[in-house]
Each structure stands twice: as C-alpha cells, then as structure tokens.
Design an enzyme around this catalytic site. Structure first.
Site, PDB file in Angstrom:
ATOM      1  CG  ASP A   1      -2.386   0.788   0.738  1.00 36.94           C
ATOM      2  OD1 ASP A   1      -1.918   1.750   0.185  1.00 36.94           O
ATOM      3  OD2 ASP A   1      -2.877   0.550   1.528  1.00 36.94           O
TER       4      ASP A   1
ATOM      5  CG  ASP B   1      -9.606   2.293  -0.130  1.00 32.54           C
ATOM      6  OD1 ASP B   1      -9.161   1.276  -0.159  1.00 32.54           O
ATOM      7  OD2 ASP B   1      -8.866   3.263   0.750  1.00 32.54           O
TER       8      ASP B   1
END
Length: 689
Positions: A444, A512
């Site tokens: 990430d 997301d």
C-alpha cells in the site's frame, strides 16, 4: 518487423495490422512519417519524398512534424527534451548511427558529450518508445526528458478520452472535443495518483466497435505528465514522461545515464473496444508477470476487523473463508509493531508480540492447512512518527529544513532514494518473507508527497525520480529472492495503477470503493486500458457502511465483483448461514468462468448509464456475459444484448445463472435475459456446440 530504407535513413516498424514510420533528413532532422494502417517500405519512402509544408511567417517548419522535439533551434512546440549546462541551455544534436536488434530499433544522437538514444519496439500492434540519456561530458541538468512525442495524422474534429477521478471514485471515463492549445493531465503527488490514469485516447468519430482510435499509456509510478496539444495548423501531438513540470528532473554527472519509462502507443480501426482488447492482450503478453496463471479468490480481513486484530479471530475468519471456497487469506493492517490504530507502528515490520506471540508462522500454517494461501498487508514507503524506526532515524523521511513536517493519516514518507533506507527495507521485508510461509503481499501507499526535501543532498529534486526507481528495484529484488510470493499494488485504492508498477505486481487494487453499483463506472473506465486479469474487486457487506449506506443483494455484489479478480472483504462472522451458502455457490461459479474472465477478450456490451449494463468475455469456445440491471420502470422491457466476437455460423448452448434460473434466450435478435426490478444481476454462459 523492422525495415530500413535504401539510404538507411527511413525506418518502418510493422505489427499485424499497423505500421509506424519515421525518417532522417540530410540536416539530421528526425521527422514523423506515418502511424496507422499497415504500409510497405515503398509507401514509407514515398511519404518521405513528399515536400514539406510551405513557409509561413512566425511558424516553424518543424513544429508538429518532429519525432522528438528538443529545446532550441527553430522550434516553438513544447520540447520533449530540455537540458541545461553551466554554459547554456538546449540541444543541438547530430545523428550518429542506428541499430536494428531483433524487435528493437535504436537511433543514436549526440550533443557535446550527451548521448541521446531513441528506442522503438513493436509488440503486436503496440509501439513501445523510450529514451536513454548518457552523459560523457561535463555535469548537466535534465529539466525535462519525456519518453516520446506522438504525432497524429490530420483529421477533422479530434475527440479526447481520459480517465479522471479522486479517492473512491477513480477511473471515470470522460470524452470531450479537443480544442486548440494544450490539454495537460498528470500527477505532482509522487505517485500515479487517483486523479488521472496515465492514458489518453483520441478519435474523430469512433464508436465502441468501429472507427480509428489512437491511444497512449505511460509506464511510470511517480509524478508524471501527458500533454495533448493541437497546434495552430491543427496538427496534434502527444508528449509524456516522468515528472510534472520543468523545474528539474535529474543531474547527470560524467559517466551517469538515465533511461525514461516506456510510453506505449497503439492505433486501431476497430473502435474503442478493439483498442481495449489490444491493450489487454499486450499487457497479458508483455507486462503482467505470470499472466497465464489465473489469480485466486481472496479474502481480506480489513473490513471485518480494522485494527482490532487477534490471532484467534483471524483463524475464525479463515475457517469461514475456506468453507466458502476462498483460495487466499490476507491479514490486512494491524498485525505489526504497535499498530493498534493508524497513529503508530508504520516502519516496524515485525509481528506485534501481543497479537502474534510466535510470529505469523502459526497462523500461516493454519491457513495453509485449510487449503488456502496466506497473505499480508504492508506499507513500506511510509513511517509513523510514533514508531521505533522514526525515533531512531528521523532524518530518513522527506522533509524541508525549517518547515513543519506535514502528516497525512498520521504518517510521513520515507526517502526511498536514500541507499540506507533501501537497505533497511530490504532487510525488513526479506526477513519477514523468510520468517513464515507468506504467499502474497498487498503493498500500500497511503500518503502523497508534500514536503519532498532532502537536506544535505546537493540536488534534492532527484528524489522524485529515484524514489520510484528504488521502489522498482526493491520489488524486483524481492520477487527474485521470493519467486513464490505474489504482490498487489495498492495506494488508498487506485492511486498507483500504471504499466510500470503492473510489470512488477500480479494485480492492482482498483478502488477503496467496494459499492457494487459505484464499481460499475470505475470498472468500465478501468477496462478502457487494463485487463480484468489484474483488476481486484471485492464483495463486501450490505449496507455499505464504508461509504454510502446503500443496500444491495448478495447476487448483485458478486456479479459486479466477478468482472475482475474476485475477492471477499466483508465480516463473515456476521453473515448468515444462508448468505455463506449462497456465497459458496457464487465462488464455485466464478472458479468455473475464471479462465474466460481473466484471459478472455472483453466486449463492453452496455455502459453503466443507469439501466442494464453488461460486459462479455470470449475465450476459445466459451463466452461469459455479466449482466446487471440497475433499475427498471414497471412494464419497461429490457432490450436484448447484441453479443460480439462469436462465430455467426456456429450454434451455442446458452444458460443463465442467478438466484433463480430464468432461462436466458439467445436468438437472432440478441440475448434476452430474465432480469427485472432494481439491482438484479445474472451470469450468462455460452459454449460453442
């Protein structure tokens, strides 16, 4: 195929359906000749013999015709190359030689010790272009070094397509008429960014399955810029490369060199659909690692636990996931250091002793015993001020002396351009992957560059480029040392998606936003350039508490997510036995159609514009259609779907799978589904008989 004209100054690269041609004049001017339908070398030489444009006051005869315009001389267009030395600025190059080595053409130029090599490679119908700059003279500064400038033929009324967005709303397709002047997209954030994907397409009246389309995509995971310019004579050029502005890219000392990222381009006469399928085939063949291996169905623990992680709770989720048919179990954020919230622990990549007293191996072993692979989440390029790493090395972050260190998500960015930071991360991650049977890493990046300083470094601007090069080097080194580990690129969702990072990762986190309705537009835009094989998509809980509270049926959530690499991210402990049983059926179905979805040719049958949307995948004798009905007024019929890519002389067995078997009907009118109401969905399978 590379062909060279009789004088050695005309070059033609050809793919299955297209060609790219350029020539060198007697004044060492490198001019663009052709990019479009396949032509012969004789055609290219005929184009080279045509007279140039007539003289016009206040205009340059080179502008809009050069392959790679440099700064200086009789030029006024945006330069692809801008060089500064202590004595002067600009480039006055001379041609030295060409080399045709296999499928790669190299054209070498020189200017006072600076070697400039333009690289061309045809892969299918995709042209890869990049530049190598090697300094054998005095120190110089690269203010700008684009990978390529693309020249389009003259057409009436160009239209520009781009993918824009923001966090949780990435990859939104926008099309607009191109007007005179420059249209610039890019990122000045240090990573690819949520705001734009590094891709553009131009057409002058194409549809989904007909018409000419020109597309360009940049393979760079840092700050970047693509400029589309319609010049005063209506010619159009597209330039692009690393870095957003011209304030300084790198300094090259004697003996140093810089190779730009690849800027790839394609021409298609089959509309946006054929252009997408060409992009997808190119990435599966030449970019994505192990693209012939289908990606597993995964479960990720984030939305089930957030930071409230315990080894036993992970085991319980793993048992439920395995019973559902999941093949890869991923422990997300919270397993390491003092990571009980987003305020601490980043940088300390060892298991939390309270949560995992014996490390990750016992849990990984249990996950393997359940028949699943095991994965973890990391964010190596970041650090929390509340961490052992930052307390030991506060100088390892990007910062400007005398200025407040800006924090987002309570974290700072490590200066990965520093060799000591690179070595620390290598040691931490190599040890981690050696400590337990880890099969997968979700990498990430949740923080843009802001205070991108490097105190004590004579040329601190270089961190913008060298951070990305160090990232690539670290991923390459980890993949070589741990070849069984797969990697996913994530950046707060879709903030790091490009051909550069895709060459080093096995899939990307698209957004997301896991709401199944919102994802239709995101996935529609994503498919313009990237294939389903790399697009991660999750089924999460309903109502969607993360974003909008929308309620949707499990069927709709699964069919939406089955358009890519299927994953599950809900709290399985709260799912009913009926939901778990239905989920198992959908997972089993996905495994059956997975080779078609992940490796097949994609056809966008209906865009997600509010009614019925549908995508079709064709692989060999099998076809899969994912149909999703967003809303239907009472009594309103659902128009049949006109399928693509099938043999009109063949017969096909057709069946529909959904909550009930409604009996899809395939006829000369098209494919009719039994969908009705709001948020209905189905999977339709066809097999050639």
């Amino acid at each position: 195929m590379i062909e060279i004209g009789g004088t050695g100054r005309t070059w033609l690269l050809s793919g299955p359906t297209s060609s790219y041609a350029l020539r060198l004049t007697g004044l060492d001017e490198l001019l663009h000749l052709h990019w479009g339908p396949r032509i012969t070398l004789a055609d290219a030489e005929s184009l080279a013999a045509l007279p140039g444009p007539p003289y016009r006051p206040f205009e340059s005869r080179l502008d809009g015709r050069e392959e790679y315009p440099v700064e200086g001389g009789p030029r006024f267009v945006r330069p692809a190359l801008s060089v500064r030395t202590q004595e002067r600025r600009g480039t006055e190059w001379r041609f030295e030689a060409y080399e045709a080595d296999g499928d790669e053409l190299r054209l070498r130029f020189a200017d006072d010790g600076l070697g400039i090599t333009l690289h061309y490679r045809m892969r299918g119908d995709v042209v890869e272009r990049w530049v190598t700059l090697a300094n054998e003279g005095p120190s110089l500064e690269l203010l700008r070094a684009d990978s390529a400038t693309w020249t389009l033929p003259e057409r009436d009324g160009w239209r520009l397509s781009q993918l824009h967005g923001r966090w949780a709303a990435e990859s939104r397709l926008a099309r607009s008429p191109l007007t005179y002047g420059e249209k610039v997209i890019g990122s000045r954030r240090g990573h690819t960014g949520h705001q734009h994907l590094p891709w553009v397409a131009l057409d002058s009246g194409a549809g989904e399955e007909s018409g000419e389309v020109y597309g360009c995509a940049l393979g760079w995971s840092g700050s970047w810029r693509i400029c589309v310019a319609q010049l005063p004579d209506a010619r159009v050029q597209i330039s692009g490369g690393a870095g957003y502005d011209d304030s300084g890219l790198l300094r090259l000392e004697p003996g140093e060199s810089f190779t730009t990222p690849v800027f790839a381009g394609l021409w298609s006469d089959g509309g946006f659909g054929a252009a997408s399928r060409t992009w997808h085939a190119y990435q599966r063949a030449y970019v994505i690692p192990d693209a012939d291996q289908d990606r597993p169905v995964l479960f990720n623990s984030w939305e089930a636990t957030h930071f409230d992680i315990s080894e036993e709770r992970q085991r319980e989720l793993a048992r439920r996931a395995a019973a559902m048919g999941v093949e890869l179990f991923v422990v997300d954020d919270g397993w390491f250091g003092a990571r009980t919230s987003d305020r601490a622990g980043l940088g300390d990549w060892t298991p939390n002793p309270d949560r995992f007293p014996q490390g990750l191996k016992p849990l990984a072993d249990d996950v393997h015993a359940l028949g699943m692979r095991f994965g973890i989440w990391v964010e190596p390029e970041m650090v929390n001020p509340d961490s052992e790493l930052y307390r030991a090395h506060p100088d390892w972050v990007q910062f400007q002396p005398g200025r407040t260190r800006t924090e987002f998500r309570n974290q700072l960015v490590l200066n990965l351009a520093r060799p000591d930071v690179q070595e620390y991360l290598w040691e931490q991650l190599d040890s981690l992957l050696s400590s337990a049977p880890i099969d997968y890493v979700k990498w990430d990046f949740n923080r843009c560059f802001t205070d991108a300083g490097w105190p004590g470094e004579p040329y601190p601007q270089k961190l913008w480029v060298e951070h990305v090069e160090a990232l690539y080097g670290l991923l390459d080194r980890l993949r070589a040392e741990h070849p069984g580990v797969a990697f996913e690129s994530c950046s707060g969702g879709g903030g790091r998606i490009d051909l550069g990072v895709m060459a080093r990762t096995d899939q990307v986190w698209t957004s997301d936003n896991t709401d199944p309705l919102d994802r239709l537009a995101i996935q529609h835009g994503f498919s313009q350039i990237h294939p389903a094989r790399i697009m991660a998509a999750w089924v999460t809980d309903s109502p969607n508490a993360q974003l909008n509270g929308r309620i949707s049926a499990l069927r709709f959530r699964f069919v939406s997510a089955m358009a890519g690499v299927l994953g599950v991210g809900g709290d399985l402990a709260d799912w009913s036995e009926a939901e778990l049983a239905e989920a198992r059926e959908w997972v089993d179905l996905y495994k059956e159609i997975r080779p078609v979805v992940q490796r097949g040719d994609l056809y966008r049958l209906r865009p997600p514009d509010g009614g019925l949307s549908a995508v079709q995948y064709v692989h060999g004798d099998e076809t899969v259609v994912l149909a999703l009905l967003q809303a239907q007024h009472h009594g309103e019929p659902v128009a049949p779907l006109r399928l693509r890519g099938l043999d009109p002389s063949a017969a096909y067995e057709c069946r529909e799978t959904g909550e009930v078997h409604r009996g899809a009907v395939l006829s000369h009118h098209g494919l009719r589904t039994g969908l009705h109401g709001d948020f209905d969905a189905a999977v339709i399978r066809l097999r050639r008989m």
